[in-house]
Design an enzyme around this catalytic site. Structure first.
Site, PDB file in Angstrom:
ATOM      1  N   GLY A  93     -65.639  -5.071  46.627  1.00 58.31           N
ATOM      2  CA  GLY A  93     -66.862  -5.231  47.871  1.00 58.31           C
ATOM      3  C   GLY A  93     -67.751  -4.500  47.022  1.00 58.31           C
ATOM      4  N   ASP A 128     -66.046   7.367  43.944  1.00 57.32           N
ATOM      5  CA  ASP A 128     -66.423   8.046  44.770  1.00 57.32           C
ATOM      6  C   ASP A 128     -68.247   7.800  45.200  1.00 57.32           C
ATOM      7  OD1 ASP A 128     -68.282   8.152  42.284  1.00 57.32           O
ATOM      8  OD2 ASP A 128     -68.526   9.850  42.217  1.00 57.32           O
ATOM      9  N   GLY A 129     -68.059   6.095  45.330  1.00 54.20           N
ATOM     10  CA  GLY A 129     -69.247   5.760  45.642  1.00 54.20           C
ATOM     11  C   GLY A 129     -70.616   6.065  44.722  1.00 54.20           C
ATOM     12  N   ARG A 179     -82.275  -1.573  44.976  1.00 56.83           N
ATOM     13  CA  ARG A 179     -82.284  -2.978  44.416  1.00 56.83           C
ATOM     14  C   ARG A 179     -82.515  -4.384  45.276  1.00 56.83           C
ATOM     15  NH1 ARG A 179     -77.207  -4.777  41.332  1.00 56.83           N
ATOM     16  NH2 ARG A 179     -75.623  -5.391  43.648  1.00 56.83           N
ATOM     17  N   ASP A 255     -68.171 -10.999  40.097  1.00 62.21           N
ATOM     18  CA  ASP A 255     -68.361 -10.262  41.077  1.00 62.21           C
ATOM     19  C   ASP A 255     -69.787 -10.603  40.691  1.00 62.21           C
ATOM     20  OD1 ASP A 255     -66.617  -9.043  39.418  1.00 62.21           O
ATOM     21  OD2 ASP A 255     -67.609  -7.958  40.387  1.00 62.21           O
TER      22      ASP A 255
HETATM   23  P1  AMP Z   1     -69.293  -3.159  38.787  1.00 54.74           P
HETATM   24  O1  AMP Z   1     -68.603  -2.617  37.236  1.00 54.74           O
HETATM   25  O2  AMP Z   1     -70.846  -2.459  39.218  1.00 54.74           O
HETATM   26  O3  AMP Z   1     -70.009  -4.316  38.775  1.00 54.74           O
HETATM   27  O4  AMP Z   1     -68.707  -2.477  39.805  1.00 54.74           O
HETATM   28  C1  AMP Z   1     -66.947  -3.019  39.686  1.00 54.74           C
HETATM   29  C2  AMP Z   1     -65.981  -2.712  40.743  1.00 54.74           C
HETATM   30  O5  AMP Z   1     -65.912  -1.622  41.035  1.00 54.74           O
HETATM   31  C3  AMP Z   1     -66.966  -2.870  42.497  1.00 54.74           C
HETATM   32  O6  AMP Z   1     -66.203  -3.173  43.814  1.00 54.74           O
HETATM   33  C4  AMP Z   1     -67.755  -1.730  42.995  1.00 54.74           C
HETATM   34  O7  AMP Z   1     -68.009  -1.090  44.022  1.00 54.74           O
HETATM   35  C5  AMP Z   1     -66.481  -0.710  42.083  1.00 54.74           C
HETATM   36  N1  AMP Z   1     -67.324   0.716  41.448  1.00 54.74           N
HETATM   37  C6  AMP Z   1     -67.950   0.728  40.477  1.00 54.74           C
HETATM   38  N2  AMP Z   1     -68.062   1.975  40.552  1.00 54.74           N
HETATM   39  C7  AMP Z   1     -67.570   2.606  41.446  1.00 54.74           C
HETATM   40  C8  AMP Z   1     -67.515   4.309  42.031  1.00 54.74           C
HETATM   41  N3  AMP Z   1     -68.790   5.117  41.706  1.00 54.74           N
HETATM   42  N4  AMP Z   1     -66.983   3.909  43.313  1.00 54.74           N
HETATM   43  C9  AMP Z   1     -66.545   3.409  44.061  1.00 54.74           C
HETATM   44  N5  AMP Z   1     -66.461   2.284  43.289  1.00 54.74           N
HETATM   45  C10 AMP Z   1     -67.623   1.659  42.554  1.00 54.74           C
HETATM   46 MG    MG Z   2     -70.792  -5.810  39.883  1.00 61.62          MG
END
Ligand code: AMP
Ligand code: MG
Length: 504
Positions: A93, A128-129, A179, A255
Site C-alpha cells: 500500500g 517514515d513515509g 506524480r 506492485d
Molecule cells: P517501492 O520500493 O517504492 O516500490 O515501495 C514498496 C513498498 O514500501 C510500498 O508499499 C511503499 O509504500 C513502501 N515504502 C517504501 N519506502 C517507504 C518509506 N520511507 N516509508 C513508508 N513506506 C515505504
Molecule cells: Mg512501488
C-alpha cells in the site's frame, strides 16, 4: 495568482476515492517545515489543463508541499499487495504516497495527481513515509526522459524540498514528488483483494479498470478476460520499448506493474551502457532476477499473478477459467516478440512490411547477430545503434570502428550483410539514415551524469546540473554539438561499480 482569483488549482473529479469504497484510506499529508521548489514542470501543467502561474505561486508550493489541501482534493492512501522479488507481501500500500485526486487533461484523459514522500500512512509499516531529494529528482528525471523517448510512463509535475531532515544511512534533505499517472492501479492492487478472498472488490476493481483504461470492453461478454488480454498487450509493448532503449527497471515487483501500461516507480532503474543482457544495477537484486534480459519473462510472470486474481471472474468453472487465462498469457511471448522485432527493425532501418515468416526470421537473426557483436566487444548499446546511421552516410570511413575495438573484422562482415538487406529493400540510404536517427536516441540519462546531477542537488542544493541534464535527455534524438559530452558513456570504472538503490 491575484488575491481575487478564486479558481481552484485543480478541477478534481475523484472517482477512486468516491466509487471504490474500502480500497483506500482517507489521509492527510504531513506538513513540510520549510518548503521550497526544486523543479516545476510547466509544460506538463499546461498539458493537464492547469494554470501554471497559479501553481508556481506560493499558494501552489504550499499545496505541493502538503501544507494546504487544494480545493476538491480527497487525499487517500491506496491499498495494494505485491510479489517482491518473488515473495508475496499481502499488505504493502501507499506507505509514503497519497493520491490527491484526478483531473481530466487537455486531451480528455483522466490523470491521477499523487504525492510521493508525503509522510506516514496506515500502510507505512516501519517506514517514515518520507523521500529524499536524490530519489525524488531521479524519478523526475527518468520519467521525463522516458516520456521524451516516447515510452508510456508516469510523469513528474513538481519536486519540492520539505525543509525537513530525514535519516537514511546519513541525514538527507526530504522532498515530495508530485506524480501524474494514467492511474495507480497495479497488479498488486488486484492481489490485495484476491488474497483476502474479496472477489466482489476484485470485480469492482476490474470494472473500474475497464472503465478507465479499456472502455470499449465495457459491454463485451467475457470483459474480464479481455481486460487481462489488454493488460498483457500493453505490457508486451512497454517492455519491448524498454528493451529498445536499454532501460532496466530494476524492481519489477507486481506492485510496480501498472494496469495502464505505464512505467512506474523509478527506484533502482538505469540505462545499459556496454551491452550485456545479464546487466543488473540494483544493489538489492542479488540473483539478477530483474536483469535486463529477464524483463520480458518477469513481465509475463507478473501477468500470471494478475490472471490468478481474475480467475473467478473469467469463469465459474475453475478449469475453464485457467484454460482461458493460460491462452491469453501464452500470447504474451509472441506479442512481445512481434513488438521487439518492430522496434528493433526501425532501429536498423528495416521496413518489415512483407510479413513473410522467412523475412521475420532473417531480420531477427540479423538483429541478434548485431547484439551478439555489441556484447562480445563491450559496445555501448545506445551509441552502437545511433552510430549505425553514420556508417550508412559515410561508408568509406566507418565511424563505428572505434566503438568495436578489435572487433573490426566481425563488424565489417555484419555491415556488409546489413547493407545488402537495405539494398534489397530499395530505400535510399540517406532516407534510411534519417529515419534511423529518429528511432535511436543519442542522449539517454547516462548513469555518471545522473549521479553528478543528483549529488549536486543533494549536497549543496545546486539544481543547475540537474536542469542541464533534464534539458538534454528530454530532447534525445537531435544531435547538438554543445551536448557532445552528454552522449558519451561513463568510464569503464564508473560503469563497473555502478549500483542503484531503492528510493527508500
Ligand atoms: P517501492 O520500493 O517504492 O516500490 O515501495 C514498496 C513498498 O514500501 C510500498 O508499499 C511503499 O509504500 C513502501 N515504502 C517504501 N519506502 C517507504 C518509506 N520511507 N516509508 C513508508 N513506506 C515505504
Ligand atoms: Mg512501488
Amino acid at each position: 495568482m491575484s488575491p481575487h482569483d478564486t479558481r481552484p488549482l485543480f478541477a478534481f473529479d475523484n472517482t477512486y476515492a468516491r466509487d471504490l469504497e474500502g480500497m483506500s484510506v482517507p489521509w492527510q499529508p504531513a506538513r513540510s517545515p520549510a518548503p521550497r521548489w526544486l523543479q516545476f514542470n510547466r509544460a506538463l501543467a499546461a498539458d493537464l489543463g492547469l494554470d501554471g502561474d497559479a501553481l508556481a505561486s506560493d499558494a501552489g508550493l504550499a499545496c505541493l508541499a502538503g501544507n494546504a489541501i487544494p480545493d476538491g482534493a480527497q487525499p487517500v492512501a491506496q491499498a495494494y499487495a505485491g510479489h517482491q522479488f518473488g515473495g508475496f507481501s499481502p499488505q504493502l500500500g501507499d506507505g509514503r504516497a497519497l493520491l490527491l485526486g484526478e483531473v481530466i487533461d487537455r486531451h480528455g484523459r483522466r490523470r491521477d495527481i499523487a504525492f510521493k514522500g508525503s509522510g506516514r500512512t496506515p500502510f507505512s509499516r516501519g517506514g517514515d513515509g518520507k523521500a529524499a531529494v536524490g530519489p525524488v529528482l531521479r524519478e523526475y528525471l527518468m520519467g521525463e526522459a522516458m516520456h521524451a523517448l516516447g515510452i508510456p510512463t508516469t510523469r513528474a509535475l513538481a519536486a519540492v524540498a520539505t525543509g525537513e531532515t530525514i535519516f537514511r544511512d546519513q541525514p538527507l534533505h526530504g522532498a515530495i514528488l508530485t506524480r501524474v499517472a494514467a492511474s495507480h492501479l497495479r497488479v498488486g492492487t488486484f492481489q490485495f483483494f484476491a488474497a483476502r478472498g474479496d472477489h466482489e472488490r476484485v470485480r469492482r476493481l476490474a470494472d473500474y479498470a475497464i472503465a478507465r483504461h479499456d472502455p470499449e470492453l465495457r459491454a463485451q461478454d467475457g470483459r474480464h478476460l479481455a481486460l487481462l488480454r489488454a493488460v498483457c498487450e500493453r505490457q508486451a509493448r512497454l517492455v519491448a520499448q524498454w528493451m529498445g532503449v536499454g532501460f532496466i527497471h530494476g524492481v519489477m515487483n507486481t506492485d510496480n506493474m501498472t494496469i495502464s501500461g505505464e512505467t512506474i516507480d523509478y527506484g533502482p532503474c538505469a540505462f545499459l551502457e556496454a551491452y550485456d543482457p545479464a546487466t543488473v544495477f540494483s544493489s538489492i537484486d542479488h540473483h539478477g532476477r530483474y536483469a535486463f534480459g529477464n524483463q520480458p519473462g518477469i513481465a509475463q510472470w507478473n501477468l500470471a499473478r494478475l490472471a490468478e486474481t481474475l480467475l473467478p471472474l473469467i469463469d465459474t468453472d475453475e478449469d475453464t477459467a485457467v484454460a482461458r487465462a493460460t491462452e491469453v498469457l501464452d500470447a504474451f511471448g509472441p506479442a512481445f516478440d512481434r513488438e521487439w522485432l518492430r522496434i528493433h527493425r526501425r532501429k536498423i532501418g528495416l521496413q518489415g512490411s512483407t510479413g513473410t515468416a522467412g523475412n521475420d526470421e532473417a531480420d531477427r537473426a540479423l538483429l541478434n547477430d548485431y547484439l551478439a557483436l555489441l556484447h562480445r566487444h563491450h559496445v555501448d548499446f545506445t551509441l552502437g545503434f545511433r552510430r549505425l546511421s553514420d556508417a550508412l552516410r559515410s561508408p568509406a570511413v566507418n565511424p563505428l570502428a572505434p566503438l568495436f575495438g578489435a572487433g573490426g573484422a566481425e563488424l565489417a562482415g555484419w555491415l556488409a550483410r546489413w547493407r545488402q538487406r537495405l539494398q534489397d529493400q530499395g530505400t535510399p540510404p540517406a532516407d534510411v539514415a534519417d529515419a534511423m536517427d529518429a528511432a535511436n536516441p543519442l542522449y539517454i540519462p547516462r548513469n555518471h551524469l545522473v549521479e553528478n546531477a543528483l549529488d549536486a542537488a543533494t549536497g549543496s542544493m545546486d539544481l543547475r546540473p540537474f536542469e542541464r541534464l533534464l534539458a538534454v535527455v528530454t530532447r534525445p534524438y537531435d544531435e547538438r554539438p554543445e551536448d557532445a559530452l552528454c552522449a558519451l558513456p561513463g568510464s569503464a570504472e564508473q560503469t563497473e561499480g555502478y549500483r542503484t538503490f531503492c528510493g527508500t
